[in-house]
Design an enzyme around this catalytic site. Structure first.
Site, short mmCIF file in Angstrom:
data_model
loop_
_atom_site.label_atom_id
_atom_site.label_comp_id
_atom_site.label_asym_id
_atom_site.label_seq_id
_atom_site.Cartn_x
_atom_site.Cartn_y
_atom_site.Cartn_z
N ASP A 173 -32.29 -23.99 11.34
CA ASP A 173 -32.98 -22.87 11.99
C ASP A 173 -34.49 -23.14 12.04
OD1 ASP A 173 -33.25 -20.49 13.32
OD2 ASP A 173 -33.17 -19.23 11.52
N SER A 203 -38.81 -8.97 7.35
CA SER A 203 -37.37 -8.86 7.14
C SER A 203 -36.68 -9.72 8.17
CB SER A 203 -36.90 -7.41 7.24
OG SER A 203 -37.17 -6.92 8.51
N GLY A 204 -35.53 -10.18 7.81
CA GLY A 204 -34.76 -11.01 8.73
C GLY A 204 -33.37 -10.43 8.86
N ALA A 205 -32.47 -11.24 9.43
CA ALA A 205 -31.12 -10.75 9.67
C ALA A 205 -30.45 -10.36 8.36
CB ALA A 205 -30.31 -11.83 10.37
N TYR A 206 -30.76 -11.06 7.28
CA TYR A 206 -30.07 -10.81 6.03
C TYR A 206 -31.00 -10.60 4.85
CZ TYR A 206 -25.78 -12.20 8.37
OH TYR A 206 -24.71 -12.27 9.21
N ASP A 266 -34.87 -8.80 3.12
CA ASP A 266 -36.14 -8.07 3.14
C ASP A 266 -37.08 -8.84 2.23
OD1 ASP A 266 -35.82 -5.51 4.70
OD2 ASP A 266 -34.06 -5.42 3.40
N VAL A 267 -38.31 -8.99 2.68
CA VAL A 267 -39.26 -9.77 1.90
C VAL A 267 -40.45 -8.88 1.53
CG1 VAL A 267 -40.69 -11.84 1.84
CG2 VAL A 267 -38.51 -11.87 3.08
N LYS A 309 -37.99 -12.26 -2.05
CA LYS A 309 -37.05 -12.22 -0.92
C LYS A 309 -35.70 -11.72 -1.42
CE LYS A 309 -35.01 -14.99 2.78
NZ LYS A 309 -35.07 -16.21 3.59
N VAL A 333 -43.29 -7.34 3.59
CA VAL A 333 -44.04 -8.18 4.52
C VAL A 333 -43.18 -8.77 5.63
CG1 VAL A 333 -45.90 -8.80 2.93
CG2 VAL A 333 -43.81 -10.18 2.96
#
Ligand SMILES: Nc1ncnc2c1ncn2[C@@H]1O[C@H](COP(=O)(O)OP(=O)(O)OP(=O)(O)O)[C@@H](O)[C@H]1O
Length: 468
Positions: free
Chosen positions: A140, A29-32, A34-35, A50, A27
């Site tokens: 953030d 993903s970010g810099a570090y 995957d979700v 996550k 659903v």
């Protein structure tokens, strides 16, 4: 004796996880990370799994969430899986959308009503107040990290950059017992235990935003006392930049122009381990929401950086446009200066001490346009609310607690009930929240994602993976 579980390289092949959860689609993903959406096999509860690919990010997120678990506006951490040499997997409550999607939807739907705006603000403030009471600086805050459930409840998420500015006990020894007992191996960093953390682990009680009131002075004095100076100025070639949009000349170092995209958003290495009393990195946050002290390279900032981000988020709720959509760190500063005026000792005593203050100088802005120009058609109270947060001197920014008592939020029209908030049905891919658009384009670390859900079965030799 029990055999240790074999090490795996993907969430799809982690026996301890697939024994408890069905892994559904990815659903986000970010810099570090995957979700994935997941389903708990025991009761069909839908969760977010996550998978965090960075040790320090995982460490910080688990540690902060453990402390904040009793706060209604913080995402729930059900449990986590973390063994040495493997990525941590956090099992979080699943929240379908976020505030960025609310703002995007509102652009098509003719805006957000004042009562709704106030309810979003109150929820955000409650979440930030919970963090700050526990001396946790999120670092953030942005609409994408404010997740929203179907019921309109908003929760702060993505604590991968969070820092705890004090040992828990210093806030209030009685109400904030340490959330876990680190074992001998973890004591060096006071780390969340690598292993399995479960909901039961949270039952000992944690910092709660409804308890333990501190005065603003205490709140910030304790933070100030921890500030440590770091002189890391690097001399670099001087360059003049002209910003077309802001007509603002800047003299600065080249390191900013050749902007490493990661500099504008994430870096953990600069701080090393979890040294709470050490210097802080300024390489945190997402550019558009970054406080000026971070842009000037401060390593001695405090909770106030979150308050600046809050002001930017509130402006976006009111106008549906980002307040300072900078395309580089210098452009970001230039936009701020064009609105607030030049940064001087008069407006922020001590600003000349900022590490990059002398290496970045802007031509004098004779007539700053003022925040009111950025909030056309908004009321004086709304402009004043933003001005209490978006101001140079961090000490002048209103705390989350003070904002919750602000006249604007407590007068008619009152905040609507959460159940009356309009929640978009899907999460849009909101590129406008991606400074430079670079991180949405980043490839996922997961080699499986391009193929959708996989059938993974255990065999005598290991695992069999069936691509659909
Ligand atoms: N609890 C959750 N429920 C549903 N979706 C989630 C949840 N947590 C994260 N996501 C989705 O996964 C994406 C990435 O998550 P998150 O922002 O926490 O990770 P990150 O790697 O720290 O990202 P970033 O690079 O933005 O800091 C989010 O934008 C969101 O779409």
């Amino acid at each position: 004796m029990e055999q240790p579980l074999p090490k795996s390289w993907s969430i799809h092949t982690r026996p301890e996880i697939i024994a408890k959860y069905q892994i559904l689609e990815r659903v986000g993903s970010g810099a570090y990370s995957d979700v994935y959406k997941g389903r708990r096999l025991s009761d069909n509860l839908i969760v977010a799994l996550k998978e965090v690919h960075d040790y320090q990010s995982a460490f910080r997120e688990i540690e902060a969430l453990q402390i904040l678990q009793n706060s209604p506006n913080i995402v729930v951490l059900h449990e986590y899986f973390w063994r040495e040499d493997e990525d941590a997997v956090l099992v979080l409550e699943f929240l379908r959308t976020d505030l960025a999607a609310v703002i995007t939807a509102a652009k098509k739907d003719g805006g957000i009503g004042v009562g709704e705006i106030k309810r979003w603000m109150v929820q955000i403030l409650c979440g930030v107040d919970a963090c700050h009471r526990n001396m946790i600086v999120h670092r953030d805050l942005k609409p994408d990290n404010l997740l929203v459930g179907d019921d309109g409840v908003l929760k702060l998420a993505d604590f991968g950059q969070a820092r705890i500015l004090l040992e828990h006990g210093l806030v209030d020894v009685n109400i904030n017992p340490p959330p876990y007992e680190p074992d001998a191996a973890d004591q060096e960093f006071n780390a969340p235990q690598v292993g399995y953390g479960t909901e039961n682990a949270f039952q000992g009680g944690h910092g709660n935003e409804e308890q333990g009131g501190m005065s603003k002075e205490d709140y910030f004095r304790e933070s100030d006392e921890l500030e440590v100076k770091q002189s890391s100025d690097e001399t670099d070639k001087e360059t003049n930049i002209h910003d077309e949009n802001t007509s603002c000349f800047a003299t600065c170092t080249t390191s900013d122009i050749e902007d490493d995209p990661f500099k504008g958003s994430y870096s953990y290495e600069a701080e090393g381990g979890d040294n709470r009393h050490g210097a802080l990195t300024s390489w945190v946050g997402t550019r558009w929401f970054k406080a000026p002290e971070l842009l000037y390279g401060s390593s001695t900032y405090g909770l106030e950086i979150d308050l600046w981000s809050l002001g930017c988020i509130f402006t976006e709720l009111l106008t549906l446009q980002p307040l300072f959509p900078g395309i580089s760190d210098i452009d970001q500063l230039s936009r701020i200066i064009n609105v607030l005026g030049n940064l001087t000792e008069q407006v922020w005593p001590g600003c000349a001490e900022l590490s990059d203050y002398k290496t970045i100088s802007f031509n004098k802005v004779e007539k700053p346009i003022g925040l009111e120009s950025c909030l056309p058609n908004r009321s004086a109270d709304e402009i004043s609310l933003v001005q209490k947060l978006v101001c140079y001197d961090p000490a002048s920014r209103a705390t989350a607690m003070e904002m919750l008592h602000d006249k604007y939020l407590n007068e008619e029209p009152l905040p609507v009930p959460t159940s009356e908030l309009r929640v978009p049905l899907s999460k849009s891919f909101h590129d406008e929240h991606s400074p430079g658009g670079w991180y949405d384009d980043m490839e996922s670390d997961s080699d499986f994602d391009e193929f959708g859900p996989l059938n993974v079965t255990k065999t005598n030799n290991g695992f069999s993976i069936e691509f659909p």
